[in-house]
Design a protein around this motif. Sequence first.
Motif, short mmCIF file in Angstrom:
data_model
loop_
_atom_site.label_atom_id
_atom_site.label_comp_id
_atom_site.label_asym_id
_atom_site.label_seq_id
_atom_site.Cartn_x
_atom_site.Cartn_y
_atom_site.Cartn_z
N GLU A 85 31.55 -15.34 14.85
CA GLU A 85 32.43 -16.16 15.73
C GLU A 85 31.96 -16.14 17.30
OE1 GLU A 85 37.16 -17.02 15.63
OE2 GLU A 85 36.79 -15.04 15.33
N ARG A 86 31.77 -15.08 17.76
CA ARG A 86 31.36 -14.73 19.18
C ARG A 86 30.19 -15.59 19.68
NH1 ARG A 86 29.96 -9.28 22.16
NH2 ARG A 86 29.60 -9.98 24.23
N TYR A 87 29.48 -15.98 19.03
CA TYR A 87 28.09 -16.73 19.25
C TYR A 87 27.92 -18.04 18.36
CZ TYR A 87 26.77 -12.56 21.48
OH TYR A 87 26.80 -11.68 22.57
N MET A 88 28.82 -18.38 17.62
CA MET A 88 28.45 -19.54 16.84
C MET A 88 28.77 -20.81 17.79
SD MET A 88 31.78 -19.90 14.04
CE MET A 88 33.25 -20.14 14.88
N THR A 89 28.14 -22.02 17.45
CA THR A 89 28.78 -23.20 18.08
C THR A 89 29.81 -23.83 17.22
OG1 THR A 89 26.37 -23.75 18.58
CG2 THR A 89 27.88 -25.58 18.57
N GLU A 90 31.01 -23.97 17.88
CA GLU A 90 32.17 -24.67 17.22
C GLU A 90 32.18 -25.92 17.06
OE1 GLU A 90 35.82 -22.04 17.14
OE2 GLU A 90 34.73 -21.29 19.12
N ASP A 91 32.01 -26.61 18.04
CA ASP A 91 31.85 -28.17 18.25
C ASP A 91 30.73 -28.63 17.63
OD1 ASP A 91 32.98 -30.79 18.87
OD2 ASP A 91 32.35 -30.54 21.08
N VAL A 92 30.60 -28.80 16.40
CA VAL A 92 29.23 -29.03 15.69
C VAL A 92 29.12 -30.57 15.57
CG1 VAL A 92 27.63 -28.53 13.91
CG2 VAL A 92 29.39 -26.92 14.48
N VAL A 93 28.30 -30.99 15.93
CA VAL A 93 27.73 -32.70 15.52
C VAL A 93 27.47 -32.46 14.03
CG1 VAL A 93 26.38 -34.53 16.01
CG2 VAL A 93 26.84 -33.12 17.98
N THR A 94 28.08 -33.50 13.43
CA THR A 94 27.74 -33.66 11.83
C THR A 94 27.35 -34.93 11.63
OG1 THR A 94 30.02 -33.99 11.37
CG2 THR A 94 29.47 -31.84 11.21
N VAL A 95 27.01 -35.25 10.15
CA VAL A 95 26.74 -36.58 9.67
C VAL A 95 27.40 -36.69 8.27
CG1 VAL A 95 24.65 -37.18 10.83
CG2 VAL A 95 24.49 -36.03 8.83
N SER A 96 27.46 -37.77 7.65
CA SER A 96 27.85 -37.62 6.23
C SER A 96 26.80 -38.02 5.59
CB SER A 96 29.18 -38.76 6.25
OG SER A 96 28.61 -40.02 6.26
N ALA A 97 27.06 -37.86 4.03
CA ALA A 97 25.98 -38.15 3.31
C ALA A 97 25.58 -39.94 3.24
CB ALA A 97 26.19 -37.73 1.65
N GLN A 98 26.46 -40.53 3.66
CA GLN A 98 26.48 -41.99 3.58
C GLN A 98 25.72 -42.65 4.86
OE1 GLN A 98 29.34 -40.58 2.83
NE2 GLN A 98 28.92 -40.54 0.83
N VAL A 117 28.98 -33.40 5.98
CA VAL A 117 30.31 -33.01 5.72
C VAL A 117 30.72 -33.98 4.97
CG1 VAL A 117 30.56 -31.16 7.63
CG2 VAL A 117 31.26 -33.61 7.80
N ASP A 118 32.02 -33.78 4.16
CA ASP A 118 32.61 -34.46 3.30
C ASP A 118 33.94 -34.39 3.74
OD1 ASP A 118 32.99 -36.72 0.97
OD2 ASP A 118 34.45 -34.87 0.45
N GLU A 119 34.89 -35.28 3.81
CA GLU A 119 36.29 -35.05 4.43
C GLU A 119 36.99 -34.13 3.20
OE1 GLU A 119 39.89 -38.09 5.26
OE2 GLU A 119 38.10 -38.54 6.10
N ASP A 120 36.70 -34.53 2.08
CA ASP A 120 37.52 -33.75 1.17
C ASP A 120 36.95 -32.35 0.64
OD1 ASP A 120 39.47 -35.73 0.77
OD2 ASP A 120 38.24 -36.68 -0.60
N GLU A 121 35.58 -32.35 0.21
CA GLU A 121 34.68 -31.20 -0.17
C GLU A 121 34.39 -30.03 1.15
OE1 GLU A 121 31.94 -32.10 -3.01
OE2 GLU A 121 32.64 -33.96 -3.15
N GLY A 122 34.34 -30.71 2.09
CA GLY A 122 34.02 -29.77 3.53
C GLY A 122 32.59 -29.95 3.50
N VAL A 123 31.78 -28.94 3.93
CA VAL A 123 30.43 -28.92 4.00
C VAL A 123 29.62 -29.12 2.60
CG1 VAL A 123 28.31 -27.65 5.04
CG2 VAL A 123 30.42 -27.30 5.97
#
Length: 143
Positions: free
Chosen positions: A72-85, A106-112
Amino acid sequence: MEDIFVGRIMSTSLHTVRRDTLVEPAGQVMRENDIGSVIVVDSENHLAGILTTTDFVDIVAQSQPKAETTVERYMTEDVVTVSAQDSVRDAAATMLEHGCHHLPVVDEDEGVIGIVTTTDLASYLSHGRTPHSGPSIGTATCR
């Protein structure tokens, strides 16, 4: 070459950790699986962040004591993502715009549900096929 959807080239063999995972075990996961990042998820598999090999440069340089440092101390939290579509072309443009090499899918229902890396894109462009024959590599994190 026609544009396809991210879902066709993303890797679904994900390696995830929790926020409270210590950095040493997270690094071991990356090394043992020859990957350039681990996805940080919450208890419902929703994206909380990403930790990449680049982040380990900061960990080595700044962390005292290292054995007690969490992801948690070093991870990027505001991650840019895409969807499978999303189209592969749009994913590539996003990577260029943000200067990154890893895009969690990411998927809104299933997460990553997957990850797309520069290796996935290069393999698709050079061979016109899905890569999944080797590890996902790269270092920059989309912030």
